[in-house]
Design a protein around this motif. Structure first.
Motif, PDB file in Angstrom:
ATOM      1  N   THR A 149     -10.844  -3.944  -4.359  1.00 20.61           N
ATOM      2  CA  THR A 149      -9.326  -3.679  -4.045  1.00 20.61           C
ATOM      3  C   THR A 149      -8.572  -5.389  -3.851  1.00 20.61           C
ATOM      4  O   THR A 149      -7.421  -4.397  -2.778  1.00 20.61           O
ATOM      5  CB  THR A 149      -9.797  -3.023  -3.034  1.00 20.61           C
ATOM      6  OG1 THR A 149     -10.099  -3.384  -1.575  1.00 20.61           O
ATOM      7  CG2 THR A 149     -10.579  -1.484  -3.652  1.00 20.61           C
ATOM      8  N   VAL A 175       3.461   0.396 -10.469  1.00 17.74           N
ATOM      9  CA  VAL A 175       3.428   0.543  -8.671  1.00 17.74           C
ATOM     10  C   VAL A 175       3.661   1.827  -8.235  1.00 17.74           C
ATOM     11  O   VAL A 175       3.268   2.250  -7.757  1.00 17.74           O
ATOM     12  CB  VAL A 175       5.000   0.075  -8.899  1.00 17.74           C
ATOM     13  CG1 VAL A 175       5.642   0.878  -8.879  1.00 17.74           C
ATOM     14  CG2 VAL A 175       5.008  -0.039  -6.657  1.00 17.74           C
ATOM     15  N   ARG A 190      -1.715  -6.510  -8.890  1.00 22.48           N
ATOM     16  CA  ARG A 190      -2.255  -5.741  -7.519  1.00 22.48           C
ATOM     17  C   ARG A 190      -3.186  -4.508  -7.860  1.00 22.48           C
ATOM     18  O   ARG A 190      -2.949  -3.840  -8.534  1.00 22.48           O
ATOM     19  CB  ARG A 190      -1.188  -5.405  -6.080  1.00 22.48           C
ATOM     20  CG  ARG A 190      -0.189  -6.082  -5.757  1.00 22.48           C
ATOM     21  CD  ARG A 190       0.873  -6.080  -4.618  1.00 22.48           C
ATOM     22  NE  ARG A 190       1.187  -7.195  -3.803  1.00 22.48           N
ATOM     23  CZ  ARG A 190       2.402  -6.829  -3.327  1.00 22.48           C
ATOM     24  NH1 ARG A 190       3.187  -6.096  -3.582  1.00 22.48           N
ATOM     25  NH2 ARG A 190       2.798  -8.646  -3.026  1.00 22.48           N
ATOM     26  N   ASN A 191      -4.162  -4.448  -7.464  1.00 20.48           N
ATOM     27  CA  ASN A 191      -5.279  -3.892  -6.949  1.00 20.48           C
ATOM     28  C   ASN A 191      -5.587  -3.156  -5.976  1.00 20.48           C
ATOM     29  O   ASN A 191      -7.007  -2.508  -5.712  1.00 20.48           O
ATOM     30  CB  ASN A 191      -6.404  -4.563  -7.557  1.00 20.48           C
ATOM     31  CG  ASN A 191      -6.982  -5.442  -7.075  1.00 20.48           C
ATOM     32  OD1 ASN A 191      -6.134  -6.250  -6.621  1.00 20.48           O
ATOM     33  ND2 ASN A 191      -8.350  -5.602  -7.375  1.00 20.48           N
ATOM     34  N   PHE A 192      -4.536  -3.121  -5.533  1.00 18.97           N
ATOM     35  CA  PHE A 192      -5.065  -2.691  -4.022  1.00 18.97           C
ATOM     36  C   PHE A 192      -5.385  -0.444  -4.212  1.00 18.97           C
ATOM     37  O   PHE A 192      -5.432  -0.441  -5.172  1.00 18.97           O
ATOM     38  CB  PHE A 192      -3.541  -1.879  -3.091  1.00 18.97           C
ATOM     39  CG  PHE A 192      -3.217  -3.966  -3.043  1.00 18.97           C
ATOM     40  CD1 PHE A 192      -4.027  -5.270  -2.794  1.00 18.97           C
ATOM     41  CD2 PHE A 192      -1.848  -4.003  -2.007  1.00 18.97           C
ATOM     42  CE1 PHE A 192      -3.444  -6.127  -2.160  1.00 18.97           C
ATOM     43  CE2 PHE A 192      -1.547  -5.120  -2.133  1.00 18.97           C
ATOM     44  CZ  PHE A 192      -2.298  -6.600  -1.937  1.00 18.97           C
ATOM     45  N   ARG A 214      -2.300   1.765  -5.576  1.00 19.47           N
ATOM     46  CA  ARG A 214      -1.211   0.777  -6.107  1.00 19.47           C
ATOM     47  C   ARG A 214      -0.647   1.776  -7.016  1.00 19.47           C
ATOM     48  O   ARG A 214      -0.141   2.286  -7.522  1.00 19.47           O
ATOM     49  CB  ARG A 214      -1.769  -0.351  -6.214  1.00 19.47           C
ATOM     50  CG  ARG A 214      -0.834  -1.279  -6.905  1.00 19.47           C
ATOM     51  CD  ARG A 214       0.244  -1.842  -6.038  1.00 19.47           C
ATOM     52  NE  ARG A 214       1.042  -2.646  -6.899  1.00 19.47           N
ATOM     53  CZ  ARG A 214       2.296  -2.632  -6.144  1.00 19.47           C
ATOM     54  NH1 ARG A 214       2.770  -2.747  -5.006  1.00 19.47           N
ATOM     55  NH2 ARG A 214       3.622  -3.747  -6.483  1.00 19.47           N
ATOM     56  N   GLN A 215      -1.682   1.855  -8.280  1.00 20.17           N
ATOM     57  CA  GLN A 215      -1.636   2.538  -9.115  1.00 20.17           C
ATOM     58  C   GLN A 215      -1.383   3.847  -9.380  1.00 20.17           C
ATOM     59  O   GLN A 215      -1.041   4.955  -9.970  1.00 20.17           O
ATOM     60  CB  GLN A 215      -1.710   2.254 -10.308  1.00 20.17           C
ATOM     61  CG  GLN A 215      -1.739   0.418 -10.993  1.00 20.17           C
ATOM     62  CD  GLN A 215      -2.601   0.237 -11.743  1.00 20.17           C
ATOM     63  OE1 GLN A 215      -3.138  -0.203 -12.271  1.00 20.17           O
ATOM     64  NE2 GLN A 215      -1.588  -0.028 -13.218  1.00 20.17           N
TER      65      GLN A 215
END
Length: 467
Positions: free
Chosen positions: A293, A412, A431-433, A436-437
């Motif tokens: 993540t 986003v 980003r893979n926080f 996020r998606q």
């Protein structure tokens, strides 16, 4: 005294005032305005009765909240449409050029800035978005700002800033076949960590960088923020000048020749001293896939998910356990055994024509695997038009992809394109926080070729085997 770096040269040229505390007041040449970060700034201006100081230095476009299915799909009422409508009204009220969704110039702010020639070498450029570092690929000093800073740029065309230290990242070697710039930046972040660039302005140099197209350099600089840096830059060269020549807002005629002469003098001096030097070889790199993540949780596609018990640092080990739990992965799992549900090709990282060509080359004469949903979202209307002229949309749709209109889309999750909890996505975004998606969505960062290959296999595979 040693020579100047590219970063210091542009910084020094824009200092309006220096403060005893060490900060500088910088003049800001250009400001890209979008719907997410600007409302508070405009509200502050209106409350104080202040007008934008130089409207011509600002360019407004909605990208985060816009729908990517527009033909035959009305923009539904709700927060997203309200954000877009509010930006349109604010831009009109302050005399700022606003690009409508239907215009040929529309797109993601970090894609259209360079396309229009609004992004120019030697300038300072800001936007209320952390991926503003993308524009440094053209040799400008570009960084993301917050809402209060947007107010300052609107009202005074200046910002009080602290000078960063400098780091040169020298990337040498020739990229192996099937390995892309996205693999380079993911591999670099995996090496130096997501905090490796904190406090530094990054300048990318070396033979591999000089060989890159401007589109590739933008991908490289785009993810500088994922390495902890607000700034990523590449010195302008003949590749830069060729890209900018004839752009709508670029200098023309005699002004062009004068501009190129000035831009040619921006490069870091041979004797410039950087606060940190990092060398990275591209020659032995293989396609990369993120597993956790944070972008630093990245491995070669040939690797296996790591075991936190093997990590000596207890803090890092605990972060790994948390990431694995969220991602639903077990240590020892081969990357190529990870199945996916969705594929997203697009974003300000990988939504340019070069990216779409690379992905189309993989899916040509192949089909999206059963049970996989895949979309392609061009980064701008110009990219979409050019791709359709080349027939790329037909290759994608024949393979089973959805071909969408330009926008930030699933990068986003602020629009209708998002993951549902538990879905796993091969994504060309940055980003893979967690979330996020989409809340509970699981994001794996990959290159366009790797995303396309995963779409056809239903799991991660080495794209080099499909080329």
């Amino acid at each position: 005294m040693s020579g100047k770096t590219l970063y210091d040269r542009i910084w020094d040229a824009h200092v309006v005032k220096s403060y005893p505390e060490g900060d500088d007041l910088l003049y800001i040449d250009r400001h890209l305005v979008q719907e997410v970060s600007s409302p508070q700034a405009f509200a502050t201006l209106d409350a104080r009765g202040i007008k934008v100081r130089r409207p011509q230095a600002h360019l407004a476009v909605a990208d985060h909240a816009v729908p990517t299915r527009r033909t035959g799909h009305p923009f539904a009422a709700g927060l997203a449409r309200d954000q877009v409508d509010r930006l349109r009204r604010n831009a009109a009220n302050h005399g700022i050029r606003y690009i409508e969704m239907e215009e040929a110039f529309h797109g993601i702010v970090h894609v259209i800035g360079p396309e229009l020639g609004f992004t120019l070498p030697g300038t300072t450029l800001v936007c209320g978005d952390s991926h503003t570092c993308t524009h440094g690929a053209l040799g400008c000093l570009a960084f993301g700002i917050g809402a209060s800073e947007c107010t300052s740029v609107f009202g005074a065309q200046t910002l009080r800033q602290t000078r960063q230290k400098t780091m040169r990242v020298t990337i040498d070697g020739t990229l192996p076949p099937g390995v892309t710039v996205k693999d380079v930046i993911l591999g670099l972040i995996a090496r130096i960590g997501s905090g490796g660039g904190v406090g530094y302005a990054l300048e990318y140099a070396g033979s591999a960088v000089r060989a890159m197209s401007i589109e590739a350099r933008m991908t490289l600089c785009n993810m500088s923020i994922e390495a902890g840096s607000r700034v990523g830059m590449v010195a302008p060269d003949e590749t830069t000048f060729a890209y900018l020549r004839g752009r709508t807002l670029a200098p023309q005629g005699p002004d062009w020749d004068a501009a190129v002469a000035a831009w040619s003098a921006l490069a870091s001096d041979p004797d410039a001293v950087f606060d940190r030097e990092v060398r990275f070889s591209a020659a032995e790199l293989v396609p990369q896939v993120s597993w956790g993540t944070t972008p630093e949780h990245t491995l070669p596609v040939t690797g296996i998910v790591p075991d936190p018990d093997d990590e000596a640092d207890p803090t890092r080990a605990e972060r790994m356990r948390t990431s694995l739990a969220y991602m639903g992965l077990s240590p020892g799992t081969a990357i190529t055994d990870i199945a996916i549900d969705k594929v997203f090709i697009g974003s300000c990282t990988n939504g340019r024509l070069e990216d779409l060509r690379a992905a189309a080359a993989i899916v040509r004469d192949r089909k999206v695997a059963p049970g996989v949903s895949a979309i392609v979202v061009p980064g701008s209307a110009a990219v979409q038009i050019a791709a359709e002229r080349e027939g790329l949309h037909e290759i994608f749709t024949a393979a089973g992809f959805e071909w969408r209109d330009a926008g930030c889309s699933m990068c986003v999750g602020m629009n209708e394109d998002r993951l549902v909890s538990g879905e796993r996505c091969a994504s060309t975004s940055n980003r893979n926080f967690e979330g996020r998606q989409g809340r509970g969505g699981r994001t794996h960062l990959v290159s366009p070729t790797m995303a396309a290959a995963a779409a056809t296999a239903g799991r991660f595979v080495d794209a080099r085997e499909l080329a």
